[in-house]
Design a protein around this motif. Structure first.
Motif, PDB file in Angstrom:
ATOM      1  N   ILE A  10       0.868  -1.186   0.000  1.00  0.00           N
ATOM      2  CA  ILE A  10       0.000   0.000   0.000  1.00  0.00           C
ATOM      3  C   ILE A  10       0.900   1.230   0.000  1.00  0.00           C
ATOM      4  CG2 ILE A  10      -1.936   1.164   1.134  1.00  0.00           C
ATOM      5  CD1 ILE A  10      -2.371  -1.276   2.876  1.00  0.00           C
ATOM      6  N   ALA A  11       0.466   2.257  -0.713  1.00  0.00           N
ATOM      7  CA  ALA A  11       1.173   3.538  -0.645  1.00  0.00           C
ATOM      8  C   ALA A  11       0.160   4.668  -0.736  1.00  0.00           C
ATOM      9  CB  ALA A  11       2.178   3.661  -1.778  1.00  0.00           C
ATOM     10  N   HIS A  12       0.307   5.642   0.119  1.00  0.00           N
ATOM     11  CA  HIS A  12      -0.499   6.855  -0.012  1.00  0.00           C
ATOM     12  C   HIS A  12      -0.057   7.634  -1.250  1.00  0.00           C
ATOM     13  CE1 HIS A  12      -1.700   6.666   4.471  1.00  0.00           C
ATOM     14  NE2 HIS A  12      -2.645   6.185   3.707  1.00  0.00           N
ATOM     15  N   ASP A  13      -0.902   8.560  -1.689  1.00  0.00           N
ATOM     16  CA  ASP A  13      -0.686   9.211  -2.981  1.00  0.00           C
ATOM     17  C   ASP A  13       0.713   9.833  -3.106  1.00  0.00           C
ATOM     18  OD1 ASP A  13      -3.162   8.426  -3.766  1.00  0.00           O
ATOM     19  OD2 ASP A  13      -4.079  10.411  -3.669  1.00  0.00           O
ATOM     20  N   GLN A  14       1.151  10.525  -2.066  1.00  0.00           N
ATOM     21  CA  GLN A  14       2.460  11.200  -2.136  1.00  0.00           C
ATOM     22  C   GLN A  14       3.619  10.205  -2.129  1.00  0.00           C
ATOM     23  OE1 GLN A  14       2.677  14.485  -2.710  1.00  0.00           O
ATOM     24  NE2 GLN A  14       0.441  14.412  -2.743  1.00  0.00           N
ATOM     25  N   LYS A  15       3.329   8.946  -1.861  1.00  0.00           N
ATOM     26  CA  LYS A  15       4.366   7.914  -1.791  1.00  0.00           C
ATOM     27  C   LYS A  15       4.276   6.907  -2.938  1.00  0.00           C
ATOM     28  CE  LYS A  15       6.045   9.441   2.116  1.00  0.00           C
ATOM     29  NZ  LYS A  15       7.436   9.865   2.271  1.00  0.00           N
ATOM     30  N   LYS A  16       3.367   7.159  -3.869  1.00  0.00           N
ATOM     31  CA  LYS A  16       3.159   6.157  -4.931  1.00  0.00           C
ATOM     32  C   LYS A  16       4.348   6.075  -5.883  1.00  0.00           C
ATOM     33  CE  LYS A  16      -1.743   5.240  -4.799  1.00  0.00           C
ATOM     34  NZ  LYS A  16      -2.176   5.961  -3.601  1.00  0.00           N
ATOM     35  N   ASP A  17       4.996   7.202  -6.134  1.00  0.00           N
ATOM     36  CA  ASP A  17       6.196   7.135  -6.974  1.00  0.00           C
ATOM     37  C   ASP A  17       7.272   6.294  -6.282  1.00  0.00           C
ATOM     38  OD1 ASP A  17       5.004   8.685  -8.881  1.00  0.00           O
ATOM     39  OD2 ASP A  17       6.060  10.525  -8.352  1.00  0.00           O
ATOM     40  N   ASP A  18       7.387   6.461  -4.972  1.00  0.00           N
ATOM     41  CA  ASP A  18       8.352   5.649  -4.213  1.00  0.00           C
ATOM     42  C   ASP A  18       8.005   4.168  -4.301  1.00  0.00           C
ATOM     43  OD1 ASP A  18       9.548   7.976  -3.431  1.00  0.00           O
ATOM     44  OD2 ASP A  18       8.854   7.908  -1.354  1.00  0.00           O
ATOM     45  N   MET A  19       6.706   3.861  -4.207  1.00  0.00           N
ATOM     46  CA  MET A  19       6.292   2.458  -4.266  1.00  0.00           C
ATOM     47  C   MET A  19       6.560   1.872  -5.654  1.00  0.00           C
ATOM     48  SD  MET A  19       5.120  -0.298  -2.928  1.00  0.00           S
ATOM     49  CE  MET A  19       4.337   0.038  -1.335  1.00  0.00           C
ATOM     50  N   ALA A  20       6.300   2.660  -6.698  1.00  0.00           N
ATOM     51  CA  ALA A  20       6.571   2.178  -8.057  1.00  0.00           C
ATOM     52  C   ALA A  20       8.063   1.893  -8.224  1.00  0.00           C
ATOM     53  CB  ALA A  20       6.094   3.205  -9.082  1.00  0.00           C
ATOM     54  N   ALA A  21       8.881   2.786  -7.720  1.00  0.00           N
ATOM     55  CA  ALA A  21      10.340   2.580  -7.817  1.00  0.00           C
ATOM     56  C   ALA A  21      10.767   1.368  -6.989  1.00  0.00           C
ATOM     57  CB  ALA A  21      11.068   3.835  -7.339  1.00  0.00           C
ATOM     58  N   PHE A  22      10.154   1.196  -5.824  1.00  0.00           N
ATOM     59  CA  PHE A  22      10.453   0.043  -4.960  1.00  0.00           C
ATOM     60  C   PHE A  22      10.083  -1.262  -5.679  1.00  0.00           C
ATOM     61  CE2 PHE A  22       8.840  -3.001  -1.780  1.00  0.00           C
ATOM     62  CZ  PHE A  22       9.961  -3.154  -0.979  1.00  0.00           C
ATOM     63  N   ALA A  23       8.918  -1.270  -6.316  1.00  0.00           N
ATOM     64  CA  ALA A  23       8.479  -2.485  -7.022  1.00  0.00           C
ATOM     65  C   ALA A  23       9.422  -2.815  -8.173  1.00  0.00           C
ATOM     66  CB  ALA A  23       7.046  -2.293  -7.520  1.00  0.00           C
ATOM     67  N   ARG A  24       9.823  -1.772  -8.893  1.00  0.00           N
ATOM     68  CA  ARG A  24      10.727  -1.982 -10.035  1.00  0.00           C
ATOM     69  C   ARG A  24      12.087  -2.499  -9.559  1.00  0.00           C
ATOM     70  NH1 ARG A  24      10.629   3.012 -11.700  1.00  0.00           N
ATOM     71  NH2 ARG A  24       8.536   2.863 -12.560  1.00  0.00           N
ATOM     72  N   VAL A  45       1.935  -0.526  -9.090  1.00  0.00           N
ATOM     73  CA  VAL A  45       2.912  -1.613  -8.958  1.00  0.00           C
ATOM     74  C   VAL A  45       2.943  -2.428 -10.257  1.00  0.00           C
ATOM     75  CG1 VAL A  45       3.370  -3.802  -7.771  1.00  0.00           C
ATOM     76  CG2 VAL A  45       2.844  -1.731  -6.446  1.00  0.00           C
ATOM     77  N   LEU A  46       1.773  -2.698 -10.807  1.00  0.00           N
ATOM     78  CA  LEU A  46       1.725  -3.479 -12.048  1.00  0.00           C
ATOM     79  C   LEU A  46       2.296  -2.703 -13.236  1.00  0.00           C
ATOM     80  CD1 LEU A  46      -1.658  -5.368 -11.710  1.00  0.00           C
ATOM     81  CD2 LEU A  46       0.626  -6.404 -11.949  1.00  0.00           C
ATOM     82  N   ASP A  47       2.089  -1.405 -13.253  1.00  0.00           N
ATOM     83  CA  ASP A  47       2.716  -0.587 -14.307  1.00  0.00           C
ATOM     84  C   ASP A  47       4.236  -0.682 -14.219  1.00  0.00           C
ATOM     85  OD1 ASP A  47       0.300   0.262 -15.251  1.00  0.00           O
ATOM     86  OD2 ASP A  47       0.362   2.219 -14.259  1.00  0.00           O
ATOM     87  N   ALA A  48       4.732  -0.686 -12.976  1.00  0.00           N
ATOM     88  CA  ALA A  48       6.190  -0.676 -12.767  1.00  0.00           C
ATOM     89  C   ALA A  48       6.807  -2.048 -12.987  1.00  0.00           C
ATOM     90  CB  ALA A  48       6.503  -0.187 -11.349  1.00  0.00           C
ATOM     91  N   ALA A 111       6.394  -2.841   7.469  1.00  0.00           N
ATOM     92  CA  ALA A 111       7.287  -1.708   7.184  1.00  0.00           C
ATOM     93  C   ALA A 111       6.427  -0.526   6.777  1.00  0.00           C
ATOM     94  CB  ALA A 111       8.257  -2.067   6.065  1.00  0.00           C
ATOM     95  N   LEU A 112       6.673   0.615   7.392  1.00  0.00           N
ATOM     96  CA  LEU A 112       5.852   1.795   7.126  1.00  0.00           C
ATOM     97  C   LEU A 112       6.599   2.870   6.345  1.00  0.00           C
ATOM     98  CD1 LEU A 112       4.027   2.079  10.576  1.00  0.00           C
ATOM     99  CD2 LEU A 112       3.193   1.054   8.449  1.00  0.00           C
ATOM    100  N   ASN A 113       7.839   2.596   5.995  1.00  0.00           N
ATOM    101  CA  ASN A 113       8.566   3.532   5.126  1.00  0.00           C
ATOM    102  C   ASN A 113       9.570   2.754   4.265  1.00  0.00           C
ATOM    103  OD1 ASN A 113      10.758   3.013   6.790  1.00  0.00           O
ATOM    104  ND2 ASN A 113      10.708   5.012   7.809  1.00  0.00           N
ATOM    105  N   HIS A 114      10.129   3.472   3.306  1.00  0.00           N
ATOM    106  CA  HIS A 114      11.011   2.822   2.337  1.00  0.00           C
ATOM    107  C   HIS A 114      12.268   2.262   3.000  1.00  0.00           C
ATOM    108  CE1 HIS A 114      14.071   2.738  -0.896  1.00  0.00           C
ATOM    109  NE2 HIS A 114      13.065   2.273  -1.608  1.00  0.00           N
TER     110      HIS A 114
END
Ligand SMILES: O=C(CO)COP(=O)(O)O
Length: 126
Positions: A10-24, A45-48, A111-114
């Motif tokens: 899960i990622a809140h909106d301001q953290k979605k870029d971070d989540m996409a990068a994490f998934a990649r 996540v699926l896009d990444a 885990a609540l942060n990167h």
């Protein structure tokens, strides 16, 4: 959900870029898991990382956090990675709190942060 261990993302909106990068960046480790995600996060996540096994639930504000909480309570989610935005008020703040509470009640890795996620993920048995 049958078979295999399940990781919730899960990622809140301001953290979605971070989540996409994490998934990649971690797609090989993540490919060992069944993944459940709130709706918009799951799409990012699926896009990444299109080859990941991701089930998208409701969007967070529409009940997705509660769905993941319910899956924790039934033993169907084994770990939670949740990139939280601590600077933005959310209409579903109570749902977010309830989800974290259940992750603590059922004592699953969370885990609540990167910074924590990148340390936690390689240590988990998928
Ligand atoms: O709001 C969320 C978690 O509280 C995330 O939901 P989405 O992934 O649907 O944006």
């Amino acid at each position: 959900m049958a078979g295999g261990k399940c990781l919730a993302l899960i990622a809140h909106d301001q953290k979605k870029d971070d989540m996409a990068a994490f998934a990649r960046a971690n797609k090989d480790l993540l490919s060992r898991w069944k993944i459940v995600a709130t709706g918009t996060t799951g799409g990012r996540v699926l896009d990444a990382a299109p080859d990941l096994n991701v089930v998208r639930l409701k969007s967070g504000p529409l009940g997705g956090d509660q769905q993941i909480g319910a899956l924790i309570s039934t033993g169907e989610v084994d770990a939670l990675i949740f990139f939280v935005d601590p600077l933005t008020p959310m209409p579903h703040d109570v749902d977010v709190k309830a989800l974290m509470r259940l992750a603590i009640v059922y004592d699953i890795p969370m885990a609540l942060n990167h910074a924590t996620a990148i340390k936690l993920l390689p240590t988990l048995e998928a």
